[in-house]
Scaffold this active site. Structure first.
Site, mmCIF file in Angstrom:
data_model
loop_
_atom_site.group_PDB
_atom_site.id
_atom_site.type_symbol
_atom_site.label_atom_id
_atom_site.label_comp_id
_atom_site.label_asym_id
_atom_site.label_seq_id
_atom_site.Cartn_x
_atom_site.Cartn_y
_atom_site.Cartn_z
ATOM 1 N N CYS A 146 3.371 5.899 0.285
ATOM 2 C CA CYS A 146 4.771 5.830 0.699
ATOM 3 C C CYS A 146 5.327 4.404 0.717
ATOM 4 O O CYS A 146 6.538 4.214 0.788
ATOM 5 C CB CYS A 146 4.944 6.484 2.064
ATOM 6 N N HIS B 229 11.843 4.094 4.294
ATOM 7 C CA HIS B 229 11.141 5.245 3.724
ATOM 8 C C HIS B 229 11.518 6.480 4.527
ATOM 9 O O HIS B 229 11.460 6.480 5.762
ATOM 10 C CB HIS B 229 9.639 5.000 3.767
ATOM 11 N N ASN C 191 10.074 14.184 2.664
ATOM 12 C CA ASN C 191 9.327 12.981 2.311
ATOM 13 C C ASN C 191 8.836 13.095 0.871
ATOM 14 O O ASN C 191 7.924 13.860 0.580
ATOM 15 C CB ASN C 191 8.145 12.824 3.276
#
Length: 335
Positions: A119, A261, A291
């Site tokens: 990520c 993020h 996500n």
């Protein structure tokens, strides 16, 4: 032949692009699979739906489509691209998917490679690419973030399956000798806490002949300690951003946008509160996409540019964080 170096001092941002699959998986539909509900998921994550790749899709295809739209915005001749860096943890070819994107684009003059940092991947790739440009060896580059996490989710694990989706985003960046819109960055890794979020190999013991054994390759589903990842993010992200502000002689009140993020809305809100950045400056689209790992930051940037939220010369503070554990921050001026 003597190597040619460009006379340049900085980086400018020329275009953005994104792509998401057309299959939408809603919270209500997930609740038909595992014991959960739309209200439970939204209240804890902020996510309402996510995109899931079709069986014929892959990371290279998604990355190509995102990259192409970024090139179109930048109005570049594809043959002038020197470098393509793909941030992904889910390549459709374990040896690397960036070369496939290069081939699909027809960017025959570009070198292409993958970078894996989960990520944090897009931010790490953006930082890495900017350093190549500032060193004077390349003029134009594409930074692509693409992940197909649906392939590595345990869809019977209600703690993790609600979080992840698929997508891709890209930025077109260019070296310049007139100014530098890549203001500063910082990066960190703590492997001691890596067990909190990982996608471990799953190796089955086998033998080639009677006395020669080996481990056949494969991977387990995503494994995540959500509580520890949450505590890590809300502590470390404000610290690294605050240090970056001090290092670059900026402050949070000079920032036009905070783009984190897109992992969990509660993380975004908590980081904003700790940095005293108003909610209206914190960009979020995880409600629609969940996500998407390395894709979240460029996907959010592209959406904000195309809806005219981000404008020329806007100051953007951004941070990626996740598996490794790894985290980083960058301060940029759009344009």
């Amino acid at each position: 032949m003597e190597e040619i170096k460009f006379n340049q001092i900085g980086v400018s941002f020329k275009g953005s692009g994104s792509y998401v699959p057309d299959q939408i998986l809603t919270n209500e539909e997930i609740s038909q699979k595992v014991d959960t509900s739309d209200e439970w998921i939204k209240s804890r994550t902020g996510i309402s739906e996510r995109r899931i790749s079709r069986v014929e899709d892959n990371v290279a295809d998604m990355g190509y489509k995102a990259a192409l739209t970024a090139i179109e915005m930048a109005n570049w001749d594809i043959k002038t691209i020197d470098l393509i860096v793909l941030a992904t943890s889910t390549p459709n070819d374990l040896f690397g998917s960036a070369p496939s994107i290069q081939a699909k684009l027809g960017a025959s003059n570009a070198v292409a490679f993958d970078l894996t940092a989960a990520c944090s991947g897009f931010l790490f790739a953006l930082i890495t690419t900017s350093q190549f440009l500032k060193a004077g060896n390349f003029k134009r580059a594409l930074v692509v973030g693409a992940d197909q996490l649906s392939s590595f989710v345990d869809w019977n694990d209600r703690r993790s399956c609600i979080l992840f989706g698929d997508g891709a985003g890209a930025l077109a960046i260019e070296a310049t000798n007139e100014f530098d819109n890549f203001i500063g960055f910082d990066m960190r890794t703590d492997g001691e806490r890596g067990c909190f979020l990982n996608l471990p190999s799953k190796n089955n013991e086998d033998s080639i002949i009677d006395n020669i054994q080996f481990l056949s390759g494969g991977f387990s589903p995503i494994q995540m300690n959500g509580q520890e990842v949450y505590k890590f993010a809300v502590k470390e992200v404000p610290i690294i951003l605050d240090k970056l502000f001090k290092k670059t002689n900026y402050s949070s009140d000079k920032v036009d946008w905070l783009i984190l993020h897109q992992a969990n809305q509660r993380i975004l809100d908590s980081v904003g509160d700790r940095l005293r950045i108003p909610k209206e400056k914190i960009l979020s689209n995880l409600e629609k996409y969940g996500n998407t790992s390395a894709a979240t930051i460029p996907l959010m940037i592209d959406e904000a540019i195309r809806n005219h939220s981000i404008k020329q010369n806007d100051i953007i503070a951004t941070s990626g964080f996740g598996a490794g554990l790894s985290w980083g921050a960058a301060l940029i001026k759009w344009g």
